[in-house]
Design a protein around this motif. Sequence first.
Motif: not given
Length: 65
Positions: A1-6, A47-52, A56-64
């Motif tokens: 998964g993404a966490s093993r690459l981070l 794919a990792v960027n999209q998961k991150i 972040l969006e799930a906790v209310g962040a918005n990508l500028r």
Amino acid sequence: GASRLLEKVELFDVYTGSQIPEGKKSVAFSVYLRSADSSLTDKEIDAVNQKIIAKLEAVGANLRK
């Protein structure tokens, strides 16, 4: 998964200025990815960027944009 690459995440900028709505702030992070097995492909990195971004969006962040 993404966490093993981070490998590491660093906050490098926080901005609250005229271009940012009241009560909001703009933050910028450096994200370091590494695979112990092989070089990462653009597809794996995307794919990792999209998961991150989704987390972040799930906790209310918005990508500028």
